[in-house]
Design an enzyme around this catalytic site. Structure first.
Site, mmCIF file in Angstrom:
data_model
loop_
_atom_site.group_PDB
_atom_site.id
_atom_site.type_symbol
_atom_site.label_atom_id
_atom_site.label_comp_id
_atom_site.label_asym_id
_atom_site.label_seq_id
_atom_site.Cartn_x
_atom_site.Cartn_y
_atom_site.Cartn_z
ATOM 1 N N SER A 120 0.805 -1.213 0.000
ATOM 2 C CA SER A 120 0.000 0.000 0.000
ATOM 3 C C SER A 120 0.843 1.270 0.000
ATOM 4 C CB SER A 120 -0.986 -0.035 1.168
ATOM 5 O OG SER A 120 -1.871 -1.102 1.006
ATOM 6 N N ASP B 78 10.020 4.370 -10.402
ATOM 7 C CA ASP B 78 9.639 4.941 -11.700
ATOM 8 C C ASP B 78 10.553 6.091 -12.099
ATOM 9 O OD1 ASP B 78 7.579 3.164 -12.009
ATOM 10 O OD2 ASP B 78 5.957 4.624 -11.760
ATOM 11 N N LYS C 83 -1.071 -4.217 -3.534
ATOM 12 C CA LYS C 83 -2.324 -3.634 -3.038
ATOM 13 C C LYS C 83 -2.517 -2.295 -3.723
ATOM 14 C CE LYS C 83 -5.858 -2.916 -0.315
ATOM 15 N NZ LYS C 83 -6.227 -1.595 -0.765
#
Length: 483
Positions: free
Chosen positions: A382, A393, A407
């Site tokens: 999460s 990224d 999640k």
């Protein structure tokens, strides 16, 4: 409820707290209740003592209707009302059958099979009728809290029919427990992290400087008894309640080491405990920061830990998010912002209509944090995945360990007039590069298994020890970069 990194507990959640503007992302079934209002479709209504004015039965029936309307209004995909009506029916029957069997009550429960007609008002009436029938015919067998138990069974059945483990009803007790954690964990206790191992045993790790550590508890201790009462087979929540208690009152805990049999008995006086979410130290010239969850104080704790490492001349940073089930989204965004340039997307939420809402880095980049390694594992979830995914990224961190939990949906938290709440999946989220991690997780840049045979070792017990293979790999990677 357990705090920090204690147990690998059942459900992870991402919860947007509708009345408070915060977002909670975590393993834990709970939320941060900021007030006593509830949301019935966009309006915040100050709650009254409805229980005193209307009586418990009317209030119970109101809870079911509120839950039904809220699910139909905000659930992240279209809902068939027949599913909810049938779910309540099944939940009530299952609860009654299990209760009567356990109590040896010689009654075979049954309920009339109601039908939904896709009209919200009519469906709420059907739901109320089903619950009223169960109360009229069976509450007498359930004791003084029978109506409350039936209401919770109805809610659990209705929400469970969605087959979504993150959409649940939360009792007032669950909310109070999570409040305690998000506020920094201030409670009467002894200062330990508590884990439930796969075999059911409970393991304690003392926190430096707190009562358990001062009493001589060291390393990983398996709990045998608390105040003379065995803990074998008890749920983690029960063990926590046994350990906690009023400030100044002593508790006696019998243990043996995780890897040994020698018994220890600790007599510890409880204190008001603030559980830190960060453990920081210099590790072979690198700043090692272990973050246990994303709570109210976590961003400031991480900021201080980064500054301490920079002042100590750290050659790089290891951010340990293993076994971190999440926490507050604001904390995840703030911590990501220590590395991500101002105005860059950290995470994007998408509702069932395709509407997108992004959270952006706030421009608080700190010095001395890089090069950065993030340690992850199957219980990194999460909020931890939001931070890990964003930094991966943007190529600002190298992830080392094993694939994260996966999640990637968001839950809205809506308070109820009885002090409980609904947690309903309202959105999914994607990383800055658009990756949807739900049920997929995040693959680390460098895969390192902690245990050659995971069935024969407890990974949690290896974290930050000389046998921690993933931490060793992080240091080796940074050594290569900083030669």
């Amino acid at each position: 409820m357990s705090t920090a990194i204690r147990a690998v507990i059942a459900a992870l959640l991402v919860a947007a707290v509708a009345f408070a503007g915060a977002v909670y992302i975590s393993f834990r079934n709970g939320l941060n209740v900021a007030d006593s209002s509830y949301d019935t479709g966009g309006s915040k209504i100050a709650s009254l003592d409805l229980n005193g004015i209307l009586g418990p039965r009317v209030l119970d029936n109101q809870l079911v209707g509120i839950a039904f309307r809220q699910v139909e209004h905000v659930y992240y995909r279209p809902v068939d009302s027949t599913t909810l009506v049938n779910g309540e029916h099944a939940g009530l029957l299952e609860y009654l059958q299990q209760y009567f069997k356990a109590k040896n009550v010689r009654v075979t429960p049954s309920l009339p099979q109601a039908q939904s007609d896709d009209d919200q008002t009519a469906d709420v009436h059907v739901l109320d009728q089903q619950l009223a029938y169960a109360e009229d015919h069976y509450a007498q067998y359930l004791g003084k809290d029978g109506r409350t138990q039936l209401t919770e069974a109805a809610l659990d059945g209705m929400l469970g029919s969605l087959k979504d483990p993150y959409t649940v009803y939360l009792s007032p007790d669950q909310i109070r427990a999570l409040n305690e954690q998000l506020d920094g964990g201030n409670f009467g206790g002894i200062g330990v992290f508590i884990y439930q191992l796969k075999d059911g045993r409970v393991l304690l790790q003392p926190i430096e400087g707190l009562p358990a550590a001062r009493a001589g508890m060291r390393g990983d201790e398996i709990v045998v008894s608390i105040d003379g009462k065995p803990v074998s087979g008890k749920p983690l929540d029960d063990v926590e309640r046994m350990i906690r208690g009023p400030e100044g009152k002593p508790v006696t805990i019998a243990t043996h080491p995780y890897a040994g049999t020698a018994s220890h008995v600790f007599h510890i006086v409880r204190e008001i405990i603030h559980v830190p979410t960060v453990h920081q130290k210099m590790e072979d010239g690198y700043n090692y920061i272990r973050l246990s969850d994303f709570g109210e104080t976590s961003a400031e704790e991480v900021k201080k830990a980064l500054a301490d490492g920079a002042n100590a001349g750290a050659k790089g940073t290891i951010l340990d998010l293993r076994d971190n089930g999440g926490g507050l989204l604001d904390a995840a965004v703030s911590i990501s912002s220590y590395f991500v340039p101002r105005g860059s997307v950290v995470v994007t939420e998408i509702d069932r209509d395709g509407n997108r809402e992004s959270q952006y880095a706030n421009g608080n980049v700190v010095r001395g944090g890089r090069p950065l390694v993030i340690l992850v594992n199957g219980y990194t979830a999460s909020a931890s995945e939001i931070t890990s995914g964003a930094l991966q990224d943007y190529k600002l961190a190298t992830l080392i360990g094993t694939k994260t939990f996966g999640k990637g949906v968001v839950q809205g938290i809506f308070t109820m007039p009885n002090g409980g709440a609904l947690k309903i999946t309202t959105q999914r989220y994607v990383t800055p590069a658009g990756r949807d991690i739900q049920h997929k997780g995040i693959e680390p840049n460098i895969v390192v298994q902690q245990c050659p045979n995971p069935q024969r070792c407890q990974e949690a017990a290896l974290i930050d020890t000389p046998r921690d293979r993933q931490l060793a790999a992080a240091k080796a990677f940074l050594n290569h970069l900083t030669r």
